[in-house]
Write a protein that holds these residues in place. Structure first.
Motif, PDB file in Angstrom:
ATOM      1  N   LYS A 239      22.399   5.444 -11.066  1.00  0.00           N
ATOM      2  CA  LYS A 239      21.765   4.147 -10.853  1.00  0.00           C
ATOM      3  C   LYS A 239      20.322   4.330 -10.402  1.00  0.00           C
ATOM      4  N   PRO A 240      19.358   3.597 -11.015  1.00  0.00           N
ATOM      5  CA  PRO A 240      17.960   3.693 -10.581  1.00  0.00           C
ATOM      6  C   PRO A 240      17.774   3.056  -9.208  1.00  0.00           C
ATOM      7  N   CYS A 241      17.053   3.742  -8.328  1.00  0.00           N
ATOM      8  CA  CYS A 241      16.874   3.276  -6.954  1.00  0.00           C
ATOM      9  C   CYS A 241      15.402   3.358  -6.553  1.00  0.00           C
ATOM     10  N   ASN A 242      14.941   2.352  -5.824  1.00  0.00           N
ATOM     11  CA  ASN A 242      13.588   2.354  -5.275  1.00  0.00           C
ATOM     12  C   ASN A 242      13.582   3.099  -3.949  1.00  0.00           C
TER      13      ASN A 242
ATOM     14  N   GLY B  38       0.783  -1.227   0.000  1.00  0.00           N
ATOM     15  CA  GLY B  38       0.000   0.000   0.000  1.00  0.00           C
ATOM     16  C   GLY B  38       0.812   1.273   0.000  1.00  0.00           C
ATOM     17  N   LEU B  39       2.129   1.187   0.181  1.00  0.00           N
ATOM     18  CA  LEU B  39       2.990   2.365   0.274  1.00  0.00           C
ATOM     19  C   LEU B  39       3.557   2.742  -1.093  1.00  0.00           C
ATOM     20  N   PRO B  40       3.620   4.048  -1.412  1.00  0.00           N
ATOM     21  CA  PRO B  40       4.122   4.471  -2.728  1.00  0.00           C
ATOM     22  C   PRO B  40       5.642   4.391  -2.830  1.00  0.00           C
ATOM     23  N   ILE B  41       6.109   3.809  -3.922  1.00  0.00           N
ATOM     24  CA  ILE B  41       7.538   3.729  -4.211  1.00  0.00           C
ATOM     25  C   ILE B  41       7.803   4.434  -5.532  1.00  0.00           C
ATOM     26  N   VAL B  42       8.818   5.293  -5.559  1.00  0.00           N
ATOM     27  CA  VAL B  42       9.211   6.001  -6.774  1.00  0.00           C
ATOM     28  C   VAL B  42      10.630   5.595  -7.147  1.00  0.00           C
ATOM     29  N   THR B  43      10.973   5.827  -8.409  1.00  0.00           N
ATOM     30  CA  THR B  43      12.335   5.559  -8.874  1.00  0.00           C
ATOM     31  C   THR B  43      13.123   6.857  -8.893  1.00  0.00           C
ATOM     32  N   VAL B  44      14.232   6.866  -8.185  1.00  0.00           N
ATOM     33  CA  VAL B  44      15.120   8.024  -8.122  1.00  0.00           C
ATOM     34  C   VAL B  44      16.491   7.591  -8.631  1.00  0.00           C
ATOM     35  N   THR B  45      17.077   8.380  -9.500  1.00  0.00           N
ATOM     36  CA  THR B  45      18.405   8.057 -10.019  1.00  0.00           C
ATOM     37  C   THR B  45      19.465   8.670  -9.111  1.00  0.00           C
ATOM     38  N   ILE B  46      20.279   7.815  -8.509  1.00  0.00           N
ATOM     39  CA  ILE B  46      21.343   8.264  -7.611  1.00  0.00           C
ATOM     40  C   ILE B  46      22.678   7.820  -8.185  1.00  0.00           C
TER      41      ILE B  46
ATOM     42  N   ALA C  95      14.043  -4.493  -3.526  1.00  0.00           N
ATOM     43  CA  ALA C  95      15.156  -3.768  -2.915  1.00  0.00           C
ATOM     44  C   ALA C  95      14.688  -2.357  -2.593  1.00  0.00           C
ATOM     45  N   VAL C  96      14.850  -1.943  -1.346  1.00  0.00           N
ATOM     46  CA  VAL C  96      14.491  -0.587  -0.927  1.00  0.00           C
ATOM     47  C   VAL C  96      15.788   0.173  -0.679  1.00  0.00           C
ATOM     48  N   HIS C  97      16.052   1.166  -1.523  1.00  0.00           N
ATOM     49  CA  HIS C  97      17.319   1.886  -1.438  1.00  0.00           C
ATOM     50  C   HIS C  97      17.263   3.082  -0.493  1.00  0.00           C
ATOM     51  N   GLY C  98      16.050   3.494  -0.117  1.00  0.00           N
ATOM     52  CA  GLY C  98      15.980   4.624   0.795  1.00  0.00           C
ATOM     53  C   GLY C  98      14.572   5.145   0.982  1.00  0.00           C
ATOM     54  N   ILE C  99      14.494   6.231   1.730  1.00  0.00           N
ATOM     55  CA  ILE C  99      13.237   6.930   2.000  1.00  0.00           C
ATOM     56  C   ILE C  99      13.380   8.355   1.484  1.00  0.00           C
ATOM     57  N   LEU C 100      12.439   8.765   0.639  1.00  0.00           N
ATOM     58  CA  LEU C 100      12.462  10.117   0.092  1.00  0.00           C
ATOM     59  C   LEU C 100      11.549  10.984   0.950  1.00  0.00           C
ATOM     60  N   GLY C 101      12.168  11.699   1.884  1.00  0.00           N
ATOM     61  CA  GLY C 101      11.413  12.513   2.824  1.00  0.00           C
ATOM     62  C   GLY C 101      11.110  13.894   2.295  1.00  0.00           C
ATOM     63  N   GLN C 102      10.450  14.676   3.134  1.00  0.00           N
ATOM     64  CA  GLN C 102       9.837  15.919   2.688  1.00  0.00           C
ATOM     65  C   GLN C 102      10.823  16.982   2.227  1.00  0.00           C
ATOM     66  N   SER C 103      12.029  16.988   2.764  1.00  0.00           N
ATOM     67  CA  SER C 103      12.977  18.042   2.392  1.00  0.00           C
ATOM     68  C   SER C 103      13.269  18.059   0.895  1.00  0.00           C
ATOM     69  N   TYR C 104      13.094  16.921   0.232  1.00  0.00           N
ATOM     70  CA  TYR C 104      13.414  16.832  -1.197  1.00  0.00           C
ATOM     71  C   TYR C 104      12.392  17.565  -2.056  1.00  0.00           C
ATOM     72  N   TYR C 105      11.130  17.590  -1.623  1.00  0.00           N
ATOM     73  CA  TYR C 105      10.072  18.154  -2.475  1.00  0.00           C
ATOM     74  C   TYR C 105       9.221  19.181  -1.730  1.00  0.00           C
ATOM     75  N   LYS C 106       9.741  19.740  -0.644  1.00  0.00           N
ATOM     76  CA  LYS C 106       8.957  20.653   0.193  1.00  0.00           C
ATOM     77  C   LYS C 106       8.540  21.926  -0.536  1.00  0.00           C
TER      78      LYS C 106
END
Length: 429
Positions: free
Chosen positions: A183-186, A172-180, A260-271
Protein backbone atom coordinates in the motif's frame (compact mmCIF):
# COMPACT_ATOMS: atom_id res chain seq x y z
CA UNK A 1 51.60 -34.37 82.83
CA UNK A 2 54.49 -35.07 80.52
CA UNK A 3 54.43 -35.58 76.75
CA UNK A 4 56.96 -37.32 74.63
CA UNK A 5 58.63 -35.49 71.80
CA UNK A 6 56.44 -37.46 69.39
CA UNK A 7 53.25 -36.34 71.18
CA UNK A 8 54.43 -32.75 71.13
CA UNK A 9 54.97 -32.95 67.36
CA UNK A 10 51.47 -34.39 66.86
CA UNK A 11 49.91 -31.62 68.97
CA UNK A 12 51.90 -28.96 67.10
CA UNK A 13 50.93 -30.33 63.67
CA UNK A 14 47.27 -30.58 64.72
CA UNK A 15 47.31 -26.98 65.95
CA UNK A 16 48.92 -25.78 62.75
CA UNK A 17 46.33 -27.63 60.66
CA UNK A 18 43.50 -26.04 62.67
CA UNK A 19 45.04 -22.60 62.24
CA UNK A 20 45.48 -23.22 58.49
CA UNK A 21 41.87 -24.36 58.21
CA UNK A 22 40.70 -21.22 60.01
CA UNK A 23 42.80 -19.05 57.71
CA UNK A 24 41.40 -20.81 54.62
CA UNK A 25 37.83 -20.45 55.92
CA UNK A 26 38.38 -16.78 56.68
CA UNK A 27 40.01 -16.30 53.28
CA UNK A 28 37.08 -17.90 51.49
CA UNK A 29 34.67 -15.67 53.39
CA UNK A 30 36.72 -12.60 52.49
CA UNK A 31 36.84 -13.70 48.84
CA UNK A 32 33.07 -14.13 48.83
CA UNK A 33 32.63 -10.70 50.38
CA UNK A 34 35.12 -9.22 47.94
CA UNK A 35 33.29 -10.94 45.08
CA UNK A 36 30.06 -9.19 46.03
CA UNK A 37 31.83 -5.84 46.39
CA UNK A 38 33.60 -6.44 43.08
CA UNK A 39 30.27 -7.09 41.37
CA UNK A 40 29.03 -3.67 42.43
CA UNK A 41 32.26 -2.01 41.34
CA UNK A 42 32.07 -3.70 37.94
CA UNK A 43 28.33 -3.39 37.41
CA UNK A 44 27.69 0.18 38.49
CA UNK A 45 29.88 1.71 35.73
CA UNK A 46 28.08 -0.50 33.21
CA UNK A 47 24.68 0.64 34.47
CA UNK A 48 25.78 4.26 34.26
CA UNK A 49 27.12 3.62 30.75
CA UNK A 50 23.55 2.70 29.77
CA UNK A 51 22.14 5.78 31.52
CA UNK A 52 24.73 7.99 29.80
CA UNK A 53 23.80 6.41 26.47
CA UNK A 54 20.14 7.23 27.18
CA UNK A 55 21.02 10.81 28.13
CA UNK A 56 23.01 11.29 24.92
CA UNK A 57 20.70 9.12 22.78
CA UNK A 58 23.72 7.07 21.65
CA UNK A 59 23.20 3.27 21.81
CA UNK A 60 26.70 2.47 20.53
CA UNK A 61 28.63 -0.03 22.68
CA UNK A 62 25.52 -1.38 24.42
CA UNK A 63 25.63 -4.90 22.93
CA UNK A 64 28.81 -5.92 24.75
CA UNK A 65 27.22 -5.09 28.12
CA UNK A 66 24.23 -7.41 27.65
CA UNK A 67 23.89 -11.02 28.74
CA UNK A 68 22.96 -13.59 26.05
CA UNK A 69 19.55 -14.00 27.70
CA UNK A 70 19.03 -10.25 28.23
CA UNK A 71 15.41 -9.10 28.28
CA UNK A 72 13.83 -5.66 28.43
CA UNK A 73 11.04 -5.98 30.96
CA UNK A 74 9.25 -9.05 29.54
CA UNK A 75 10.61 -8.63 26.00
CA UNK A 76 13.00 -11.45 25.16
CA UNK A 77 15.82 -11.74 22.66
CA UNK A 78 16.39 -11.10 19.84
CA UNK A 79 13.83 -8.28 20.11
CA UNK A 80 15.00 -7.05 23.52
CA UNK A 81 18.24 -5.45 22.32
CA UNK A 82 16.42 -3.70 19.49
CA UNK A 83 13.82 -2.28 21.89
CA UNK A 84 16.50 -1.12 24.36
CA UNK A 85 18.40 0.72 21.62
CA UNK A 86 15.21 2.30 20.29
CA UNK A 87 14.28 3.48 23.78
CA UNK A 88 17.80 4.86 24.33
CA UNK A 89 17.53 6.95 21.15
CA UNK A 90 14.08 8.20 22.16
CA UNK A 91 14.44 8.78 25.90
CA UNK A 92 13.06 12.02 27.35
CA UNK A 93 15.72 14.53 28.37
CA UNK A 94 17.79 13.46 31.40
CA UNK A 95 19.61 15.96 33.61
CA UNK A 96 21.11 13.57 36.16
CA UNK A 97 20.65 10.32 38.06
CA UNK A 98 21.41 8.94 41.51
CA UNK A 99 21.75 5.40 42.76
CA UNK A 100 18.63 4.83 44.85
CA UNK A 101 19.52 1.41 46.22
CA UNK A 102 21.14 -1.91 45.33
CA UNK A 103 20.10 -5.42 46.20
CA UNK A 104 22.14 -8.57 45.75
CA UNK A 105 20.99 -12.13 46.16
CA UNK A 106 22.73 -15.36 45.26
CA UNK A 107 22.55 -14.87 41.50
CA UNK A 108 21.73 -11.27 40.52
CA UNK A 109 22.55 -7.69 41.47
CA UNK A 110 19.73 -5.14 41.13
CA UNK A 111 20.57 -1.44 40.83
CA UNK A 112 17.77 1.13 41.07
CA UNK A 113 18.29 4.71 39.97
CA UNK A 114 16.31 7.91 40.35
CA UNK A 115 16.37 9.84 37.07
CA UNK A 116 15.91 13.62 37.21
CA UNK A 117 14.60 15.49 34.16
CA UNK A 118 15.19 19.16 33.24
CA UNK A 119 11.80 20.12 34.70
CA UNK A 120 12.90 18.52 38.03
CA UNK A 121 10.40 15.67 37.70
CA UNK A 122 11.76 12.19 38.44
CA UNK A 123 11.30 8.61 37.36
CA UNK A 124 12.91 5.32 38.29
CA UNK A 125 15.13 3.02 36.24
CA UNK A 126 16.08 -0.54 37.14
CA UNK A 127 19.07 -2.47 35.77
CA UNK A 128 19.70 -6.08 36.81
CA UNK A 129 23.01 -7.91 36.40
CA UNK A 130 23.70 -11.63 36.10
CA UNK A 131 26.36 -13.44 38.12
CA UNK A 132 28.88 -12.84 35.30
CA UNK A 133 28.41 -9.05 35.58
CA UNK A 134 26.38 -8.66 32.37
CA UNK A 135 23.06 -6.85 32.09
CA UNK A 136 20.29 -9.39 32.43
CA UNK A 137 17.31 -7.02 32.49
CA UNK A 138 16.67 -3.30 32.10
CA UNK A 139 13.71 -0.99 32.43
CA UNK A 140 14.38 2.69 31.73
CA UNK A 141 10.85 3.96 31.16
CA UNK A 142 7.88 4.19 33.51
CA UNK A 143 4.83 2.21 32.55
CA UNK A 144 4.36 -1.30 31.24
CA UNK A 145 6.67 -2.68 28.60
CA UNK A 146 5.94 -6.17 27.41
CA UNK A 147 6.34 -8.04 24.17
CA UNK A 148 6.28 -11.80 24.14
CA UNK A 149 7.05 -12.52 20.52
CA UNK A 150 10.58 -12.40 19.14
CA UNK A 151 10.45 -11.36 15.50
CA UNK A 152 12.80 -11.73 12.52
CA UNK A 153 15.45 -9.09 12.00
CA UNK A 154 15.06 -6.77 9.01
CA UNK A 155 16.84 -8.10 5.94
CA UNK A 156 19.75 -6.20 4.43
CA UNK A 157 18.95 -3.65 1.78
CA UNK A 158 19.76 -4.70 -1.79
CA UNK A 159 22.74 -3.24 -3.63
CA UNK A 160 21.33 0.08 -4.81
CA UNK A 161 23.69 2.78 -6.14
CA UNK A 162 21.27 5.62 -6.89
CA UNK A 163 17.59 6.23 -6.24
CA UNK A 164 15.54 9.28 -7.24
CA UNK A 165 12.60 9.78 -4.91
CA UNK A 166 9.90 12.32 -5.87
CA UNK A 167 8.75 14.57 -3.03
CA UNK A 168 5.90 16.92 -2.36
CA UNK A 169 5.97 19.38 0.49
CA UNK A 170 3.48 20.09 3.21
CA UNK A 171 4.08 23.20 5.33
CA UNK A 172 7.55 23.18 3.80
CA UNK A 173 8.33 19.63 4.98
CA UNK A 174 9.29 16.88 2.48
CA UNK A 175 6.90 13.96 2.08
CA UNK A 176 7.82 10.79 0.16
CA UNK A 177 5.75 7.81 -0.92
CA UNK A 178 6.77 4.51 0.66
CA UNK A 179 5.08 1.22 -0.17
CA UNK A 180 4.25 -0.70 3.01
CA UNK A 181 2.71 -4.15 2.61
CA UNK A 182 1.72 -3.28 -0.99
CA UNK A 183 0.00 0.00 0.00
CA UNK A 184 1.35 3.49 -0.88
CA UNK A 185 1.94 5.57 2.25
CA UNK A 186 2.83 9.22 2.86
CA UNK A 187 5.82 9.60 5.15
CA UNK A 188 7.73 12.65 6.30
CA UNK A 189 11.40 12.35 5.28
CA UNK A 190 12.88 13.39 8.63
CA UNK A 191 16.63 13.19 9.24
CA UNK A 192 16.00 14.47 12.77
CA UNK A 193 14.21 11.24 13.69
CA UNK A 194 16.57 8.35 14.52
CA UNK A 195 14.27 5.62 13.21
CA UNK A 196 11.03 4.81 11.43
CA UNK A 197 7.74 5.51 13.22
CA UNK A 198 4.32 4.49 11.92
CA UNK A 199 1.09 6.33 12.65
CA UNK A 200 -1.00 4.18 14.99
CA UNK A 201 -4.10 5.60 13.28
CA UNK A 202 -3.32 3.43 10.23
CA UNK A 203 -1.08 0.70 11.65
CA UNK A 204 -2.60 -1.19 14.52
CA UNK A 205 -0.64 -2.91 17.25
CA UNK A 206 -0.46 -6.38 15.66
CA UNK A 207 2.15 -8.08 17.84
CA UNK A 208 1.27 -9.98 21.01
CA UNK A 209 2.05 -8.00 24.13
CA UNK A 210 2.40 -4.25 24.53
CA UNK A 211 5.01 -1.57 24.26
CA UNK A 212 3.98 1.49 26.21
CA UNK A 213 5.77 4.41 27.77
CA UNK A 214 6.69 8.01 27.21
CA UNK A 215 9.84 8.71 25.35
CA UNK A 216 9.51 8.84 21.57
CA UNK A 217 10.71 12.13 20.16
CA UNK A 218 11.94 13.78 17.04
CA UNK A 219 14.17 16.80 17.06
CA UNK A 220 11.47 19.26 18.10
CA UNK A 221 8.90 17.21 19.95
CA UNK A 222 8.17 14.39 22.32
CA UNK A 223 5.65 11.63 21.86
CA UNK A 224 4.51 8.29 23.19
CA UNK A 225 5.45 4.93 21.77
CA UNK A 226 2.13 3.10 21.72
CA UNK A 227 2.89 -0.25 20.12
CA UNK A 228 4.72 -2.32 17.54
CA UNK A 229 3.51 -3.17 14.05
CA UNK A 230 4.93 -6.10 12.10
CA UNK A 231 5.67 -5.07 8.50
CA UNK A 232 6.08 -7.76 5.86
CA UNK A 233 7.62 -5.46 3.27
CA UNK A 234 8.63 -1.82 2.97
CA UNK A 235 9.99 -0.24 -0.19
CA UNK A 236 11.13 3.20 -1.33
CA UNK A 237 12.51 3.16 -4.86
CA UNK A 238 14.20 -0.20 -4.40
CA UNK A 239 15.49 0.42 -0.88
CA UNK A 240 13.65 -2.26 1.04
CA UNK A 241 13.08 -3.81 4.43
CA UNK A 242 11.20 -7.03 5.04
CA UNK A 243 9.76 -8.93 7.98
CA UNK A 244 10.54 -6.31 10.60
CA UNK A 245 8.82 -4.69 13.58
CA UNK A 246 8.35 -0.92 13.70
CA UNK A 247 7.21 1.21 16.60
CA UNK A 248 3.92 3.07 16.29
CA UNK A 249 2.80 6.38 17.75
CA UNK A 250 -0.11 8.77 17.43
CA UNK A 251 0.94 11.18 14.66
CA UNK A 252 -2.52 12.59 14.00
CA UNK A 253 -1.35 16.10 14.93
CA UNK A 254 0.82 16.09 11.78
CA UNK A 255 -2.21 15.61 9.55
CA UNK A 256 -4.42 18.25 7.98
CA UNK A 257 -7.62 18.06 5.96
CA UNK A 258 -6.91 16.05 2.83
CA UNK A 259 -3.49 14.83 3.96
CA UNK A 260 -2.98 11.40 5.51
CA UNK A 261 0.39 11.01 7.25
CA UNK A 262 1.24 7.33 7.63
CA UNK A 263 4.55 7.78 9.39
CA UNK A 264 7.98 9.33 9.74
CA UNK A 265 10.89 7.98 7.72
CA UNK A 266 13.84 8.47 10.04
CA UNK A 267 17.54 8.17 9.48
CA UNK A 268 17.97 4.45 10.16
CA UNK A 269 16.23 3.68 6.85
CA UNK A 270 18.73 5.53 4.65
CA UNK A 271 21.79 6.02 6.89
CA UNK A 272 24.01 4.05 4.48
CA UNK A 273 23.32 6.52 1.65
CA UNK A 274 24.36 10.07 0.87
CA UNK A 275 21.19 12.17 0.66
CA UNK A 276 20.81 15.00 -1.87
CA UNK A 277 17.90 17.40 -1.28
CA UNK A 278 16.61 19.22 -4.35
CA UNK A 279 13.47 21.06 -3.26
CA UNK A 280 13.25 23.09 -6.47
CA UNK A 281 13.40 19.88 -8.50
CA UNK A 282 10.93 18.21 -6.11
CA UNK A 283 13.12 15.20 -5.46
CA UNK A 284 15.53 13.56 -3.05
CA UNK A 285 18.40 11.56 -4.55
CA UNK A 286 19.92 8.73 -2.50
CA UNK A 287 23.46 7.80 -3.54
CA UNK A 288 25.81 5.03 -2.53
CA UNK A 289 28.74 6.96 -0.93
CA UNK A 290 31.33 5.31 -3.19
CA UNK A 291 29.55 6.63 -6.30
CA UNK A 292 28.62 10.14 -5.12
CA UNK A 293 31.70 11.99 -6.39
CA UNK A 294 31.49 10.60 -9.93
CA UNK A 295 27.72 11.08 -10.08
CA UNK A 296 28.06 14.76 -9.13
CA UNK A 297 30.74 15.22 -11.80
CA UNK A 298 28.55 13.55 -14.41
CA UNK A 299 25.67 15.86 -13.48
CA UNK A 300 27.95 18.89 -13.88
CA UNK A 301 27.50 20.11 -10.31
CA UNK A 302 29.95 22.40 -8.51
CA UNK A 303 30.17 21.59 -4.81
CA UNK A 304 31.50 23.25 -1.68
CA UNK A 305 32.25 20.96 1.25
CA UNK A 306 31.37 21.90 4.83
CA UNK A 307 32.78 19.53 7.44
CA UNK A 308 30.51 18.48 10.27
CA UNK A 309 30.58 16.44 13.47
CA UNK A 310 28.16 13.59 14.10
CA UNK A 311 26.49 13.73 17.51
CA UNK A 312 24.23 10.76 17.97
CA UNK A 313 22.22 10.44 14.78
CA UNK A 314 22.50 14.18 14.02
CA UNK A 315 25.15 15.87 11.90
CA UNK A 316 26.20 19.23 13.38
CA UNK A 317 27.97 22.26 11.93
CA UNK A 318 29.64 25.41 13.20
CA UNK A 319 27.44 28.30 12.10
CA UNK A 320 26.73 31.92 12.93
CA UNK A 321 23.37 33.55 13.53
CA UNK A 322 23.65 37.30 13.15
CA UNK A 323 27.38 36.95 13.80
CA UNK A 324 26.91 34.90 16.99
CA UNK A 325 28.70 31.49 16.86
CA UNK A 326 26.39 28.48 17.31
CA UNK A 327 26.43 24.73 16.74
CA UNK A 328 23.41 23.70 14.67
CA UNK A 329 22.27 20.25 13.58
CA UNK A 330 20.81 19.56 10.15
CA UNK A 331 17.23 18.29 10.31
CA UNK A 332 15.02 17.92 7.24
CA UNK A 333 12.07 17.61 9.63
CA UNK A 334 12.60 21.16 10.93
CA UNK A 335 9.92 23.33 9.33
CA UNK A 336 11.83 26.45 10.42
CA UNK A 337 15.27 26.94 11.86
CA UNK A 338 15.22 26.48 15.62
CA UNK A 339 17.05 28.28 18.43
CA UNK A 340 16.62 28.44 22.20
CA UNK A 341 13.55 30.24 23.54
CA UNK A 342 15.58 33.02 25.21
CA UNK A 343 17.57 33.85 22.06
CA UNK A 344 15.58 37.06 21.27
CA UNK A 345 16.30 38.35 24.80
CA UNK A 346 19.98 37.36 24.71
CA UNK A 347 20.66 38.58 21.15
CA UNK A 348 17.90 41.06 20.25
CA UNK A 349 19.86 42.68 17.42
CA UNK A 350 20.00 39.36 15.52
CA UNK A 351 16.21 38.94 15.21
CA UNK A 352 13.66 40.93 13.21
CA UNK A 353 9.88 40.72 12.94
CA UNK A 354 9.25 38.83 16.17
CA UNK A 355 5.74 37.38 16.50
CA UNK A 356 3.82 34.65 18.31
CA UNK A 357 2.66 31.69 16.22
CA UNK A 358 2.39 27.89 16.20
CA UNK A 359 4.82 25.16 15.21
CA UNK A 360 3.81 21.67 14.17
CA UNK A 361 5.96 18.93 15.69
CA UNK A 362 5.72 15.23 16.42
CA UNK A 363 4.05 14.75 19.79
CA UNK A 364 3.64 18.42 20.65
CA UNK A 365 0.60 19.22 18.54
CA UNK A 366 0.62 22.86 17.45
CA UNK A 367 2.75 24.39 20.18
CA UNK A 368 2.66 28.15 20.72
CA UNK A 369 6.09 29.65 20.08
CA UNK A 370 7.89 32.84 19.10
CA UNK A 371 9.20 33.31 15.56
CA UNK A 372 11.36 35.87 13.81
CA UNK A 373 13.74 36.41 10.89
CA UNK A 374 17.48 35.77 11.32
CA UNK A 375 20.59 35.66 9.14
CA UNK A 376 22.38 32.29 9.07
CA UNK A 377 25.98 31.85 7.91
CA UNK A 378 27.86 28.60 7.41
CA UNK A 379 30.32 27.24 4.87
CA UNK A 380 31.20 30.80 3.94
CA UNK A 381 27.67 31.49 2.68
CA UNK A 382 25.05 33.76 4.17
CA UNK A 383 21.32 33.06 4.08
CA UNK A 384 19.16 36.04 4.96
CA UNK A 385 15.57 36.28 6.20
CA UNK A 386 15.58 32.79 7.67
CA UNK A 387 12.29 32.02 9.42
CA UNK A 388 13.41 30.92 12.88
CA UNK A 389 11.43 29.49 15.77
CA UNK A 390 12.52 30.05 19.36
CA UNK A 391 11.63 27.15 21.62
CA UNK A 392 12.96 24.76 24.26
CA UNK A 393 16.07 23.00 22.92
CA UNK A 394 17.40 21.97 26.35
CA UNK A 395 17.35 18.27 25.40
CA UNK A 396 19.67 18.93 22.46
CA UNK A 397 21.86 21.36 24.41
CA UNK A 398 22.31 19.19 27.49
CA UNK A 399 22.79 15.85 25.75
CA UNK A 400 24.74 16.86 22.63
CA UNK A 401 25.88 20.47 23.00
CA UNK A 402 23.64 21.54 20.11
CA UNK A 403 22.27 25.11 20.09
CA UNK A 404 19.51 24.50 17.56
CA UNK A 405 18.52 23.19 14.13
CA UNK A 406 18.46 24.23 10.51
CA UNK A 407 16.49 22.46 7.82
CA UNK A 408 13.75 23.32 5.37
CA UNK A 409 14.39 27.07 5.42
CA UNK A 410 17.82 26.38 3.89
CA UNK A 411 16.57 23.56 1.66
CA UNK A 412 14.01 25.89 0.07
CA UNK A 413 16.87 28.08 -1.16
CA UNK A 414 19.87 25.76 -1.50
CA UNK A 415 20.42 22.35 -3.05
CA UNK A 416 22.61 20.34 -0.70
CA UNK A 417 23.86 16.84 0.03
CA UNK A 418 24.33 15.28 3.46
CA UNK A 419 26.87 12.49 3.92
CA UNK A 420 26.69 10.75 7.28
CA UNK A 421 29.54 8.45 6.33
CA UNK A 422 31.96 11.31 5.55
CA UNK A 423 30.36 13.67 8.11
CA UNK A 424 30.05 16.52 5.65
CA UNK A 425 27.54 18.70 3.86
CA UNK A 426 27.93 19.69 0.21
CA UNK A 427 26.48 23.01 -0.97
CA UNK A 428 25.60 22.31 -4.61
CA UNK A 429 25.39 24.76 -7.52
Amino acid sequence: MCHSNHDKKVILITSLLMIKKSIITLGLALVAMAGQAQDARICQPKAEHILTAAKNHLPEGIDELLAPDFHYSTIKQPMATKVLKQIITQMPAISSWNLLDSEQDSSVLTLRYTITKPDSSTSEATIIFSDDNLVLEANLLPGKVSLQKANPTAKAMPEVKMVRVPIHRHDGLPIVTVTIDSKPCNMFFDTGAPGVILNSKYFDHNISGQVMGSGGHGAVGTGTVSGMHHVKSMDMGGITLSETDIMTSDLSNLETVGLAVHGILGQSYYKDFDVLFDFKGNEIVLLSPDTTHQWLLNEGYRCQSVKGVKKGHLLTFNCQVGGVPVVLAFDSGAQNNLLTSDWPQLHPSTVKGIKKTHLTGYGDGRASITKGKTTLTFGGRTFKKQQTAFSDVSRLKESKGIDGLFGCEILAKQKLLISYKRQELLLID
